[in-house]
Scaffold this active site. Structure first.
Site, short mmCIF file in Angstrom:
data_model
loop_
_atom_site.label_atom_id
_atom_site.label_comp_id
_atom_site.label_asym_id
_atom_site.label_seq_id
_atom_site.Cartn_x
_atom_site.Cartn_y
_atom_site.Cartn_z
N HIS A 46 -2.73 0.98 6.89
CA HIS A 46 -3.06 0.92 5.46
C HIS A 46 -3.27 2.32 4.92
CE1 HIS A 46 -4.19 -1.10 1.80
NE2 HIS A 46 -5.29 -0.38 1.72
N CYS A 99 0.82 -1.22 0.00
CA CYS A 99 0.00 0.00 0.00
C CYS A 99 0.85 1.27 0.00
CB CYS A 99 -0.99 -0.01 1.17
SG CYS A 99 -0.27 0.03 2.83
N ASP A 128 -5.81 1.17 -4.22
CA ASP A 128 -4.87 0.73 -3.20
C ASP A 128 -4.34 -0.66 -3.55
OD1 ASP A 128 -7.21 -0.75 -2.62
OD2 ASP A 128 -6.80 -0.79 -0.48
#
Length: 126
Positions: free
Chosen positions: A86, A36, A98
């Site tokens: 994240h 990510c 993502d």
């Protein structure tokens, strides 16, 4: 007020879209596999902003902003202020691009899932 976004979001979004479908790899920063924060790091690099390869650092280096003020290119973070796990790149309409997790691929997804912490604006000071 909320600081203006650093210029170059168009390049950031074009880069992120070009990675759609690529494999997730923990610690990956391209060109074939990403995690990510590696995706965010490489995408904003195209606009001349250099982030560390860590979601927590990316959170710490961006300006806080309400979800209602998100612009395409802003970042969306998940976790807690001291434990960000994240990050995604906001594209508009409540969606982000993502690199989700092992076994998945870079894709579009809703920002509205558990752990949503808030938005981060990439500024010229990031």
């Amino acid at each position: 007020g909320i600081p203006p976004q650093a210029p170059g979001a168009g390049r950031v979004l074009a880069y992120a879209r070009a990675q759609l479908g690529k494999k997730y790899l923990w610690g990956g920063s391209g060109p074939t596999e990403f995690d990510c924060s590696g995706l965010v790091m490489r995408a904003w690099e195209t606009a001349g902003i250099y982030f560390p390869h860590l979601a927590q650092d990316q959170y710490n280096l961006t300006a806080r902003l309400p979800l209602g003020d998100l612009l395409p290119g802003d970042l969306v973070f998940f976790g807690t202020p001291s434990n960000v796990y994240h990050v995604g790149i906001y594209v508009g309409g409540g969606e982000m691009i993502d690199a989700p997790e092992t076994g998945q691929r870079v894709s579009y997804s809703s920002i509205y899932w558990s752990g949503l912490l808030g938005g981060g604006r990439v500024t010229v000071n990031s």
